[in-house]
Motif scaffolding. Structure first.
Motif, short mmCIF file in Angstrom:
data_model
loop_
_atom_site.label_atom_id
_atom_site.label_comp_id
_atom_site.label_asym_id
_atom_site.label_seq_id
_atom_site.Cartn_x
_atom_site.Cartn_y
_atom_site.Cartn_z
N THR A 92 0.83 -1.20 0.00
CA THR A 92 0.00 0.00 0.00
C THR A 92 0.86 1.26 0.00
O THR A 92 0.56 2.23 -0.71
N ASP A 93 1.92 1.25 0.79
CA ASP A 93 2.85 2.38 0.78
C ASP A 93 3.45 2.59 -0.60
O ASP A 93 3.56 3.71 -1.09
N GLY A 94 3.84 1.47 -1.24
CA GLY A 94 4.46 1.57 -2.56
C GLY A 94 3.52 2.10 -3.61
O GLY A 94 3.85 3.03 -4.35
N LEU A 95 2.32 1.53 -3.68
CA LEU A 95 1.36 1.96 -4.69
C LEU A 95 0.82 3.35 -4.39
O LEU A 95 0.48 4.11 -5.31
N GLY A 96 0.76 3.69 -3.11
CA GLY A 96 0.24 5.00 -2.75
C GLY A 96 1.24 6.13 -2.94
O GLY A 96 0.87 7.25 -3.29
N GLY A 97 2.52 5.83 -2.71
CA GLY A 97 3.53 6.89 -2.76
C GLY A 97 4.42 6.88 -3.99
O GLY A 97 5.16 7.84 -4.23
N ARG A 220 -4.81 -6.98 -11.54
CA ARG A 220 -4.79 -6.03 -12.66
C ARG A 220 -4.06 -4.75 -12.27
O ARG A 220 -3.33 -4.17 -13.08
N LYS A 221 -4.25 -4.32 -11.05
CA LYS A 221 -3.56 -3.11 -10.57
C LYS A 221 -2.06 -3.34 -10.50
O LYS A 221 -1.26 -2.48 -10.91
N LEU A 222 -1.65 -4.51 -10.02
CA LEU A 222 -0.23 -4.84 -9.94
C LEU A 222 0.38 -4.97 -11.33
O LEU A 222 1.52 -4.55 -11.57
N LYS A 224 -0.57 -3.42 -13.98
CA LYS A 224 -0.48 -2.08 -14.56
C LYS A 224 0.75 -1.33 -14.06
O LYS A 224 1.47 -0.70 -14.83
N TRP A 225 0.98 -1.39 -12.75
CA TRP A 225 2.03 -0.56 -12.16
C TRP A 225 3.38 -1.27 -12.04
O TRP A 225 4.43 -0.62 -12.06
N LEU A 226 3.36 -2.58 -11.88
CA LEU A 226 4.61 -3.32 -11.67
C LEU A 226 4.93 -4.30 -12.78
O LEU A 226 6.07 -4.73 -12.92
N GLY A 227 3.92 -4.72 -13.53
CA GLY A 227 4.14 -5.75 -14.52
C GLY A 227 4.22 -7.13 -13.92
O GLY A 227 4.64 -8.09 -14.57
N GLY A 228 3.80 -7.28 -12.66
CA GLY A 228 3.86 -8.56 -11.97
C GLY A 228 3.66 -8.37 -10.48
O GLY A 228 3.00 -7.43 -10.04
N TYR A 229 4.24 -9.25 -9.67
CA TYR A 229 4.04 -9.21 -8.22
C TYR A 229 5.36 -9.33 -7.48
O TYR A 229 6.38 -9.73 -8.05
N THR A 230 5.33 -9.01 -6.20
CA THR A 230 6.45 -9.25 -5.30
C THR A 230 5.91 -10.06 -4.10
O THR A 230 4.71 -10.30 -3.99
#
Length: 254
Positions: A92-97, A220-222, A224-230
């Motif tokens: 959440t911190d990463g996607l928010g900031g 889908r959100k991940l 879009k912003w990351l191209g994958g997951y962590t």
């Protein structure tokens, strides 16, 4: 015998990775073992759910239901070391900031907790407490087992359908596997879905539908912003899908 021993070691490896439950040092620990252990992620959820259910049942002898819900939640957080809650906070911190992939990953790697992460954890815990408290106490043990197992299965689905994007060695929360075989997914499906039989079919279906919807939305959100997951994204998936599962069950059972 070797196959059984390998599977037992994989199961114990998953317990060691995802919980505070002591595991013998004789169980081998290696990247290969962790990869093989991914199939038992939902099985670990069954154990966490069982321990939480026992804590709720014992507490219900002495305390009101709301207090018992808090004790059950605290038990699950303690036994997992807040592993998944930490992932939710970091994601959440990463996607928010963050404003691009590199910055998002950098923020997620930072051990400090930002305002987005604090709000996410607080709101998730509050929502979980509210949903569980609204249910009849007789359903609680079964719901905890099914919810913890299914939500971890949702995280496995993310692992199976998306690409692991963090390649540096400093990742705080590495996944057990970056790719799952068909056999691994079958095993994970069995442990993740069979506990749903503990609940009425309509309640399980409602919970599964909402859990899968939130998983798809987050995926889908991940993408879009990351191209994958962590690894942090897997923890967030577990937390949000567990919450959505309880919401769906509550809508039907109530």
């Amino acid at each position: 015998m070797r196959i059984l021993q390998r599977e037992l070691y994989a199961f114990l490896g998953a317990i060691r990775f995802f919980t505070r439950i002591p595991v013998s040092n004789r169980v081998p620990h290696s990247p290969e073992q962790l990869n093989h252990a991914a199939r038992y992620f939902p099985a670990v959820g069954i154990i966490v759910g069982l321990v939480s259910a026992i804590a709720f049942s014992v507490a219900s002898v002495f305390f009101p239901e709301a207090v018992c819900v808090v004790i059950a939640m605290a038990t699950s957080i303690y036994i997992t070391g807040a592993f998944h809650e930490d992932g939710l906070s970091d994601m959440t911190d990463g996607l928010g900031g963050g404003w691009d992939k590199a910055r998002i990953l950098e923020i997620m790697k930072d051990s400090r907790v930002g305002s987005y992460g604090v709000i996410a954890i607080a709101m998730t815990l509050l929502a979980k407490f509210t949903l569980l408290s609204a249910l009849n106490a007789s359903w609680m043990p079964l719901l905890l087992v099914a919810g913890h197992a299914f939500s971890r299965y949702c995280a496995v689905l993310v692992m199976a359908g998306m690409t692991y994007v963090r390649e540096d060695a400093l990742s705080k929360a590495k996944p057990l596997a970056t790719q799952l075989t068909r056999n691994a997914l079958i095993v994970a499906s069995a442990f993740g879905l069979l506990p749903l039989l503990l609940l009425p079919v309509s309640a399980s279906l409602a919970g599964v539908c909402l859990g899968l919807l939130i998983t798809i939305w987050l995926g889908r959100k991940l993408q879009k912003w990351l191209g994958g997951y962590t690894g942090d994204c897997l923890g967030a998936t577990q937390q949000l899908s567990e919450l959505a599962f309880y919401l769906g069950v509550l809508a039907v059972i109530q």
